[in-house]
Design a protein around this motif. Sequence first.
Motif, short mmCIF file in Angstrom:
data_model
loop_
_atom_site.label_atom_id
_atom_site.label_comp_id
_atom_site.label_asym_id
_atom_site.label_seq_id
_atom_site.Cartn_x
_atom_site.Cartn_y
_atom_site.Cartn_z
N PRO A 50 0.84 -1.21 0.00
CA PRO A 50 0.00 0.00 0.00
C PRO A 50 0.87 1.25 0.00
CG PRO A 50 0.00 -1.04 2.16
CD PRO A 50 0.70 -2.00 1.24
N GLN A 51 0.23 2.35 -0.24
CA GLN A 51 0.96 3.62 -0.32
C GLN A 51 1.71 3.88 0.98
OE1 GLN A 51 -1.20 7.48 -0.37
NE2 GLN A 51 -0.21 7.76 -2.35
N GLY A 52 2.96 4.25 0.85
CA GLY A 52 3.80 4.51 2.01
C GLY A 52 3.59 5.89 2.59
N THR A 53 4.27 6.13 3.71
CA THR A 53 4.10 7.39 4.42
C THR A 53 4.78 8.54 3.68
OG1 THR A 53 4.40 8.47 6.57
CG2 THR A 53 6.20 7.08 5.80
N SER A 54 4.20 9.72 3.82
CA SER A 54 4.79 10.93 3.26
C SER A 54 5.96 11.37 4.12
CB SER A 54 3.73 12.03 3.20
OG SER A 54 4.27 13.22 2.67
N LEU A 55 7.01 11.87 3.49
CA LEU A 55 8.23 12.22 4.20
C LEU A 55 8.55 13.71 4.05
CD1 LEU A 55 10.51 9.25 3.09
CD2 LEU A 55 9.39 9.53 5.30
N PRO A 56 9.25 14.27 5.04
CA PRO A 56 9.76 15.64 4.87
C PRO A 56 10.80 15.67 3.76
CG PRO A 56 9.87 14.91 7.17
CD PRO A 56 9.58 13.70 6.36
N ASP A 57 11.03 16.84 3.25
CA ASP A 57 12.05 16.99 2.20
C ASP A 57 13.41 17.22 2.86
OD1 ASP A 57 13.03 16.99 -0.33
OD2 ASP A 57 12.27 18.96 -0.88
N TYR A 58 13.97 16.15 3.41
CA TYR A 58 15.22 16.23 4.15
C TYR A 58 16.32 16.90 3.32
CZ TYR A 58 13.04 12.74 7.19
OH TYR A 58 12.20 12.07 8.03
N THR A 59 17.23 17.55 4.02
CA THR A 59 18.35 18.23 3.37
C THR A 59 19.66 17.54 3.76
OG1 THR A 59 17.20 20.37 3.38
CG2 THR A 59 19.59 20.41 3.12
N TRP A 146 34.51 4.96 -5.58
CA TRP A 146 33.09 5.06 -5.94
C TRP A 146 32.83 6.31 -6.79
CZ3 TRP A 146 31.25 4.02 -0.24
CH2 TRP A 146 31.42 2.65 0.04
N HIS A 147 33.58 6.46 -7.83
CA HIS A 147 33.43 7.63 -8.69
C HIS A 147 32.11 7.53 -9.46
CE1 HIS A 147 37.61 8.58 -7.84
NE2 HIS A 147 37.92 7.33 -8.16
N GLY A 148 31.39 8.64 -9.49
CA GLY A 148 30.13 8.67 -10.22
C GLY A 148 28.92 8.42 -9.35
N LEU A 149 29.09 7.83 -8.18
CA LEU A 149 27.96 7.66 -7.26
C LEU A 149 27.70 8.95 -6.49
CD1 LEU A 149 28.50 4.13 -5.66
CD2 LEU A 149 27.04 4.75 -7.59
N ARG A 150 26.44 9.23 -6.21
CA ARG A 150 26.12 10.39 -5.38
C ARG A 150 26.28 9.98 -3.93
NH1 ARG A 150 21.35 14.14 -7.69
NH2 ARG A 150 22.48 15.58 -6.32
N ILE A 151 27.17 10.65 -3.24
CA ILE A 151 27.49 10.36 -1.84
C ILE A 151 27.02 11.54 -1.00
CG2 ILE A 151 29.31 9.73 -0.23
CD1 ILE A 151 29.00 7.72 -2.49
N LEU A 152 26.12 11.30 -0.06
CA LEU A 152 25.56 12.40 0.73
C LEU A 152 25.60 12.08 2.20
CD1 LEU A 152 23.39 11.80 -1.91
CD2 LEU A 152 22.95 14.20 -1.34
N SER A 153 25.69 13.12 3.02
CA SER A 153 25.72 12.98 4.46
C SER A 153 24.40 13.44 5.07
CB SER A 153 26.86 13.80 5.07
OG SER A 153 26.78 13.81 6.48
N SER A 154 23.88 12.59 5.97
CA SER A 154 22.67 12.95 6.72
C SER A 154 23.03 13.42 8.13
CB SER A 154 21.73 11.74 6.80
OG SER A 154 22.39 10.64 7.41
N HIS A 155 24.30 13.77 8.33
CA HIS A 155 24.76 14.24 9.64
C HIS A 155 23.93 15.46 10.07
CE1 HIS A 155 27.60 14.35 12.88
NE2 HIS A 155 27.92 15.62 12.64
N ASP A 156 23.60 15.49 11.36
CA ASP A 156 22.83 16.59 11.93
C ASP A 156 21.40 16.67 11.38
OD1 ASP A 156 24.87 17.44 13.61
OD2 ASP A 156 25.74 18.75 12.07
N THR A 157 20.89 15.54 10.88
CA THR A 157 19.48 15.48 10.47
C THR A 157 18.83 14.29 11.18
OG1 THR A 157 19.57 13.92 8.60
CG2 THR A 157 20.26 16.20 8.17
N SER A 158 17.51 14.23 11.13
CA SER A 158 16.77 13.12 11.74
C SER A 158 16.45 12.03 10.71
CB SER A 158 15.46 13.64 12.35
OG SER A 158 14.61 14.18 11.35
N PHE A 159 17.02 12.14 9.52
CA PHE A 159 16.68 11.22 8.43
C PHE A 159 16.89 9.76 8.85
CE2 PHE A 159 18.13 8.88 4.56
CZ PHE A 159 16.96 8.95 3.83
N ASN A 160 18.06 9.43 9.38
CA ASN A 160 18.35 8.03 9.74
C ASN A 160 17.41 7.53 10.83
OD1 ASN A 160 20.65 9.03 8.26
ND2 ASN A 160 21.76 7.20 8.92
#
Length: 237
Positions: A50-59, A146-160
């Motif tokens: 079923p349709q999943g939960t809506s999420l904030p637009d994390y930065t 890992w060249h070409g992969l998008r690598i992002l940090s969720s540090h200081d966010t509640s995303f994880n």
Amino acid sequence: MDEMDAANMEPMWPAAASAEYIDARIELGKAERRLRDQIEEVAALRRKLPQGTSLPDYTFAEGHRDLGRPEPTTTTNLSELFGEYETLVIYHLMFHPDDDEACPMCSLWVDGFHGVAHHIAQHVSFAVVGKAPLPKLRAWALRRGWHGLRILSSHDTSFNADLNVERAHGGQRPVISVFTKDGDGVRHFYSQPANFLDNDERGIDLLSPVWNLLDLLPSGRGDWYAANSYAGAQRAH
């Protein structure tokens, strides 16, 4: 599934194989076909979620596509990671902010994703997100090649924490997630950790060719565990 026999199937054995070997291989072939069918049944169940939960637009924090360049650092919203697609796959890299290296198993999986990234990009957007600060993540990605992969940090966010890829005490979990985007924003569709519901392991083994190849060996996979480096080995990157 129709019955198989040696006369009606393409051989999977040398011409000199014994009758005993051929009979056993046919029985194994039937089991392998049943496994394929079950994998397809599970995939169909997954698509019917079923349709999943809506999420904030994390930065998230993100750097230059060239991993060797430390600057500039920019901010990227979750919604921006979709690019031209309506679906996004994120591998949650198990990399605690206090650690100096990522989880060896996670590194193995991302090594595999990196190898087929140009194929994945034909169907869906893909990114690797970790809780460690961006400089640590990028240094590790550079070391792994890992060249070409998008690598992002969720540090200081509640995303994880919000996605339950982080335990209450801050320990990180190896998880792969799928997200969708429409006019109402971003929604969670599916997540699978490395452990099943009963906490048994091998939850995402099918996503790595390493385990599937080891399962072909007479000795099987044994109790082997990935490492971030191997004695005497040279990296191919």
